[in-house]
Structures are given as C-alpha cells and as structure tokens.
Enzyme design. Structure first.
Site, PDB file in Angstrom:
ATOM      1  N   CYS A 114      42.040   6.500   8.759  1.00 30.82           N
ATOM      2  CA  CYS A 114      41.741   5.969  10.101  1.00 30.82           C
ATOM      3  C   CYS A 114      42.852   5.078  10.651  1.00 30.82           C
ATOM      4  O   CYS A 114      42.835   4.742  11.831  1.00 30.82           O
ATOM      5  CB  CYS A 114      40.420   5.220  10.088  1.00 30.82           C
ATOM      6  N   HIS A 250      40.659   0.276  16.577  1.00 28.81           N
ATOM      7  CA  HIS A 250      40.115   1.508  15.991  1.00 28.81           C
ATOM      8  C   HIS A 250      38.615   1.519  16.265  1.00 28.81           C
ATOM      9  O   HIS A 250      37.941   0.493  16.154  1.00 28.81           O
ATOM     10  CB  HIS A 250      40.388   1.531  14.487  1.00 28.81           C
ATOM     11  N   ASN A 280      33.652   7.822  15.437  1.00 29.99           N
ATOM     12  CA  ASN A 280      34.900   7.487  14.739  1.00 29.99           C
ATOM     13  C   ASN A 280      35.754   8.748  14.622  1.00 29.99           C
ATOM     14  O   ASN A 280      35.432   9.652  13.858  1.00 29.99           O
ATOM     15  CB  ASN A 280      34.554   6.926  13.353  1.00 29.99           C
TER      16      ASN A 280
HETATM   17  N1  COA Z   1      19.765   6.530   9.877  1.00 27.87           N
HETATM   18  C1  COA Z   1      18.756   5.763   9.450  1.00 27.87           C
HETATM   19  N2  COA Z   1      18.861   4.949   8.370  1.00 27.87           N
HETATM   20  C2  COA Z   1      20.016   4.934   7.711  1.00 27.87           C
HETATM   21  C3  COA Z   1      21.102   5.713   8.112  1.00 27.87           C
HETATM   22  C4  COA Z   1      20.949   6.542   9.236  1.00 27.87           C
HETATM   23  N3  COA Z   1      21.927   7.329   9.706  1.00 27.87           N
HETATM   24  N4  COA Z   1      22.132   5.492   7.274  1.00 27.87           N
HETATM   25  C5  COA Z   1      21.721   4.594   6.384  1.00 27.87           C
HETATM   26  N5  COA Z   1      20.439   4.261   6.625  1.00 27.87           N
HETATM   27  C6  COA Z   1      19.589   3.320   5.891  1.00 27.87           C
HETATM   28  C7  COA Z   1      20.047   3.145   4.470  1.00 27.87           C
HETATM   29  O1  COA Z   1      19.551   4.167   3.652  1.00 27.87           O
HETATM   30  C8  COA Z   1      19.477   1.791   4.137  1.00 27.87           C
HETATM   31  O2  COA Z   1      18.107   1.946   3.832  1.00 27.87           O
HETATM   32  P1  COA Z   1      17.422   1.100   2.660  1.00 27.87           P
HETATM   33  O3  COA Z   1      17.578  -0.338   3.092  1.00 27.87           O
HETATM   34  O4  COA Z   1      16.037   1.604   2.661  1.00 27.87           O
HETATM   35  O5  COA Z   1      18.216   1.428   1.434  1.00 27.87           O
HETATM   36  C9  COA Z   1      19.566   1.019   5.444  1.00 27.87           C
HETATM   37  O6  COA Z   1      19.721   2.022   6.472  1.00 27.87           O
HETATM   38  C10 COA Z   1      20.726   0.056   5.503  1.00 27.87           C
HETATM   39  O7  COA Z   1      21.892   0.692   5.014  1.00 27.87           O
HETATM   40  P2  COA Z   1      23.289  -0.019   4.998  1.00 27.87           P
HETATM   41  O8  COA Z   1      24.318   0.943   4.475  1.00 27.87           O
HETATM   42  O9  COA Z   1      23.190  -1.351   4.325  1.00 27.87           O
HETATM   43  O10 COA Z   1      23.488  -0.257   6.560  1.00 27.87           O
HETATM   44  P3  COA Z   1      24.631  -1.007   7.315  1.00 27.87           P
HETATM   45  O11 COA Z   1      24.069  -2.047   8.186  1.00 27.87           O
HETATM   46  O12 COA Z   1      25.758  -1.391   6.405  1.00 27.87           O
HETATM   47  O13 COA Z   1      25.178   0.129   8.283  1.00 27.87           O
HETATM   48  C11 COA Z   1      27.046   1.605   8.430  1.00 27.87           C
HETATM   49  C12 COA Z   1      25.732   1.311   7.747  1.00 27.87           C
HETATM   50  C13 COA Z   1      27.670   2.844   7.778  1.00 27.87           C
HETATM   51  C14 COA Z   1      26.808   1.876   9.873  1.00 27.87           C
HETATM   52  C15 COA Z   1      27.985   0.406   8.284  1.00 27.87           C
HETATM   53  O14 COA Z   1      28.003  -0.027   6.955  1.00 27.87           O
HETATM   54  C16 COA Z   1      29.395   0.703   8.692  1.00 27.87           C
HETATM   55  O15 COA Z   1      29.671   0.974   9.839  1.00 27.87           O
HETATM   56  N6  COA Z   1      30.349   0.574   7.753  1.00 27.87           N
HETATM   57  C17 COA Z   1      31.733   0.752   8.028  1.00 27.87           C
HETATM   58  C18 COA Z   1      31.987   2.173   8.339  1.00 27.87           C
HETATM   59  C19 COA Z   1      33.376   2.400   8.708  1.00 27.87           C
HETATM   60  O16 COA Z   1      33.869   1.762   9.581  1.00 27.87           O
HETATM   61  N7  COA Z   1      33.987   3.355   8.040  1.00 27.87           N
HETATM   62  C20 COA Z   1      35.217   3.888   8.351  1.00 27.87           C
HETATM   63  C21 COA Z   1      36.281   2.901   8.186  1.00 27.87           C
HETATM   64  S1  COA Z   1      37.531   3.514   9.129  1.00 27.87           S
END
Ligand code: COA
Length: 323
Positions: A114, A250, A280
């Site tokens: 990214c 980004h 993204n």
């Molecule tokens: N829809 C519904 N629920 C979802 C889900 C979706 N698409 N994806 C995950 N969940 C659930 C998980 O299973 C978890 O459930 P649980 O509490 O019962 O286990 C809950 O939501 C929380 O998950 P978590 O991973 O802690 O959520 P988060 O607040 O961290 O958000 C992201 C997840 C991926 C959106 C976030 O972590 C993120 O954006 N991370 C960085 C991603 C990124 O920028 N990546 C590329 C770098 S360039």
C-alpha cells in the site's frame, strides 16, 4: 542548482463495476453499518473481464499525459507501484510502456504494497533529481480484489481496484520537497499474501493466493507509525503543522486518516478522503486522492501537500510537495 520534480498533471482510472456494502452483505456475514462505522467505506470498484492492472494503469497514464499537455514521446521514465502485476514479467511498467508506444525508455515496477504510490514517487523523484531523466510517469495500479478471499469478511470488505498516474518534470522551481521511505520486514506476519512464485502456488482456487491480515494490530501500528513519519517530514523541511495546506493520505480506513489529521491538528476539510468511494486500492490510492483533489479544484498551484502511506511489509512513507 537543485532540480525538483514538479507535478505537471494527474489522471486516474476506476473499473466500471461498483460493489456496494449491500452487495457484500449477500456474500459474507457483514452489514453496511459495520463497514461504514469501522472503515468509512461505502463502495469499491472491482475489475471486470478484460480489466487488469496494466489496462487500468495505461488509461490513467493517458489521462495524466493529456492533463500535462504532453505525449508519451515526452516521457523518459515509467515507475509503477503495484503488488498485483498482470504477469510476473514483463513488468506492469513494460506493459504500460508498450501501450503508450514509448518503447526504449526505462520502465520498472516497485512493490511496496500500500506504500507503492509513495515509493514509486520517491524513486522517480530521485531519478529526476539526478538530472539523468527529465520527465517521468509515476503510476499506482492495483487489482487487489483478484487476491481477496471472498469468504473472509475481515478482509474482503476493505479492498478495491483502480489506478492513478502523475507526470513529473525536472524543474528549478520547487515541486517535490522531500520523500521519506521506510520498511520493517519484521511485521510480515501481520499482513501478507499467502503464496508466491518461489514458495509455490497451491492446488487450490487462485493457486491458494489470499490476503491475510491481523486488522486491529495493523491498525494500531499504522496510526503510531504515520504519526512519526509526519513529524519526520515536517522536521526535515523545517516546517510547522500549519504550513501544510492539504493532507492526502493513503485511503485504507477513515479512522486511521482521522487519527493522522488529529496529530497534525488539521481539520477534516483539509484532508482528501476517497476511501468511502474507492475502498483501499493499495498503491493506487494516494494518486487517486491527489487526482480527485486537483480535478475538483480543491488543491491549487502553490499549495503544500503532505502525502503519506502505510502498508504490507510493513512499508511506510511520505512526500512533501509544493504543488
Ligand atoms: N462485518 C461484520 N463484523 C466483522 C467484520 C465484517 N466485515 N469483520 C470483522 N468483524 C467482527 C470480528 O469478527 C470481531 O468480532 P468478535 O468481536 O465477535 O470477534 C469484531 O468485528 C471486531 O473485529 P476487529 O478486527 O477487532 O475490528 P476492528 O475495529 O479492528 O476493525 C478493521 C477491523 C479491519 C476494519 C480494522 O482493524 C482496520 O481497518 N485495520 C487496518 C486495516 C488496514 O488499514 N490494512 C491495510 C493497511 S494498508
């Protein structure tokens, strides 16, 4: 006299097909509100048959040349940021060069996930600063949806496809003021693609190729790392937060973008946000945001722009630009 890289023009290309959060609700156990609240994403573009990283990159490059008032014959370097090349080789840069018809000039891909947009910009800027190259096409192009695991709701809702292009020209007037590139391969376990050529493709759909990510750990590291690079960039240029007119980040997650803006004490109306429409798009995302900012008339000549990105590797980087 220092040679700067000046931005002459930009362009972008998005696949025709739009996939909304409601469309995703039919594929995985997710919901529109969750995706909006956690990421800010409302829709993303998905490459269809015949649309590849190089076809999207080529279309974006043509638009950037048009905006610059140049033709492909005026260019002497092509650098493409991508993690999703059409082929292992020839590079996507070579395929785009063939499409543009400017055969013979230097063309290369840069894989920084990214952060590919900032890495490609950093590389092209150094070539121009050296005086050996006069005009470069810097392209970020991706089709990440081709390696998304559509059964994994924690990743498939995040990514989209697209391409962006920037034409740079060597100039005595300030343009790119500095670029800052970093990587830490020690974080490979938090964000990666599961297989590659050398490790061997698997006898599974798509050769077993999928994106795997520990989202919340990536999130935390991204926020702290981007805060650091913003400080590093300002310090290197002897500038204050208030000297920046626009943050062009980004586009991975609106919450990461807001956290970086907060660290810069910037209002969100000084921040270019496209993640809601594009998701993204990895190496394409900063260039897509820049192109939108320029074409919409938000960014004006003379404005100071801070571009930044963070991604798999981990890699991260920034560019400070007087537009
Ligand atoms: N829809 C519904 N629920 C979802 C889900 C979706 N698409 N994806 C995950 N969940 C659930 C998980 O299973 C978890 O459930 P649980 O509490 O019962 O286990 C809950 O939501 C929380 O998950 P978590 O991973 O802690 O959520 P988060 O607040 O961290 O958000 C992201 C997840 C991926 C959106 C976030 O972590 C993120 O954006 N991370 C960085 C991603 C990124 O920028 N990546 C590329 C770098 S360039």
């Amino acid at each position: 006299m220092r040679i700067y890289s000046k931005i002459l023009g930009t362009g972008s290309q998005l696949p025709e097909r739009i996939m909304t959060n409601a469309d995703l609700e039919k594929i995985v156990d997710t919901d529109d509100q969750w995706i909006r609240d956690r990421t800010g994403i409302e829709q993303r573009h998905v490459a269809g048959d015949g649309e590849t990283t190089s076809t999207l990159g080529l279309a974006a490059a043509k638009k950037a040349l048009e905006a610059s008032g140049l033709t492909a014959d005026d260019i002497d370097l092509i650098v493409v940021g991508t993690t999703t090349p059409d082929l292992v080789f020839p590079s996507t840069a070579c395929l785009i060069q063939k499409g543009l018809g400017c055969r013979g000039i230097a063309a290369m891909d840069v894989n920084a996930a990214c952060s590919g947009s900032i890495y490609a910009l950093g590389v092209a800027d150094k070539f121009i600063q050296s005086g050996q190259h006069k005009r470069a096409l810097v392209i970020g192009a991706e089709t990440l949806t081709r390696m998304v695991d559509w059964n994994d709701r924690t990743t498939c809702v995040l990514f989209g496809d697209g391409a962006s292009a920037i034409v740079l020209e060597g100039s005595e007037e300030p343009g790119v003021l500095s670029t800052h590139l970093h990587a830490d391969g020690g974080y490979d376990h938090l964000l990666n693609a599961t297989v590659g050529v050398s490790t061997g493709l698997k006898n599974e759909p798509n050769g077993g190729l999928k994106i795997r990510m520990k989202g919340n750990e990536v999130f935390k590291t991204a926020v702290t790392t981007l805060g650091r690079i913003v400080k590093e960039t300002l310090k290197a240029n002897n500038m204050k937060k208030t000297d920046i007119d626009w943050l062009i980040p980004h586009q991975a997650n609106l919450r990461i973008i807001s956290a970086t803006a907060k660290k810069l004490s910037m209002d969100m109306d000084q921040v270019i946000v496209t993640v809601n429409k594009h998701g993204n798009t990895s190496a394409a995302s900063v260039g897509l945001a820049l192109d939108e900012a320029i074409r919409s008339g938000k960014v004006a000549r003379g404005d100071v722009l801070l571009l930044e990105a963070f991604g798999g590797g981990f890699t991260w980087g920034s560019a400070l630009i007087k537009y």
